[in-house]
Design a protein around this motif. Structure first.
Motif, PDB file in Angstrom:
ATOM      1  N   GLU A   4       0.823  -1.207   0.000  1.00 59.43           N
ATOM      2  CA  GLU A   4       0.000   0.000   0.000  1.00 59.43           C
ATOM      3  C   GLU A   4       0.856   1.256   0.000  1.00 59.43           C
ATOM      4  O   GLU A   4       0.511   2.252  -0.644  1.00 59.43           O
ATOM      5  CB  GLU A   4      -0.945  -0.017   1.212  1.00 59.43           C
ATOM      6  N   LEU A  62      -4.101   5.028  -5.028  1.00 58.25           N
ATOM      7  CA  LEU A  62      -5.327   4.632  -4.338  1.00 58.25           C
ATOM      8  C   LEU A  62      -6.141   5.863  -3.949  1.00 58.25           C
ATOM      9  O   LEU A  62      -7.362   5.888  -4.117  1.00 58.25           O
ATOM     10  CB  LEU A  62      -5.000   3.805  -3.090  1.00 58.25           C
ATOM     11  N   SER A  75      -8.491  -1.179  -4.456  1.00 56.71           N
ATOM     12  CA  SER A  75      -8.256  -2.473  -3.806  1.00 56.71           C
ATOM     13  C   SER A  75      -9.424  -3.392  -4.133  1.00 56.71           C
ATOM     14  O   SER A  75     -10.581  -2.972  -4.096  1.00 56.71           O
ATOM     15  CB  SER A  75      -8.166  -2.301  -2.293  1.00 56.71           C
TER      16      SER A  75
END
Length: 77
Positions: free
Chosen positions: A26, A33, A40
């Motif tokens: 991450e 993101l 995800s």
């Protein structure tokens, strides 16, 4: 079909263009993101990985000592 890629930035670009999926840390794709460029599809693991660094007690190489100093203060959230 499964393919591999040893260049993470190239892999991220391939995924951003919709031509694949990957398991990535991450911390490496946080901006993608946040912007919605990547999403995800699986829940994040509940476990954390602990890293440890070790150095010889008699180490005198200034480069090694500096690297160890930096690593010992590293925090990844």
């Amino acid at each position: 079909m499964i393919r591999t890629c040893n260049n993470v930035r190239a892999l991220v670009e391939i995924i951003r263009h919709g031509t694949g999926a990957a398991l990535l840390p991450e911390t490496m794709i946080r901006a993608e993101l946040a912007s919605g460029a990547l999403v995800s599809v699986l829940p994040a693991p509940k476990r954390q990985i602990c890293f440890e660094a070790a150095i010889r007690s008699a180490e005198r190489d200034p480069l090694i000592l500096e690297l160890f100093r930096r690593v010992s203060g590293l925090r990844i959230d």
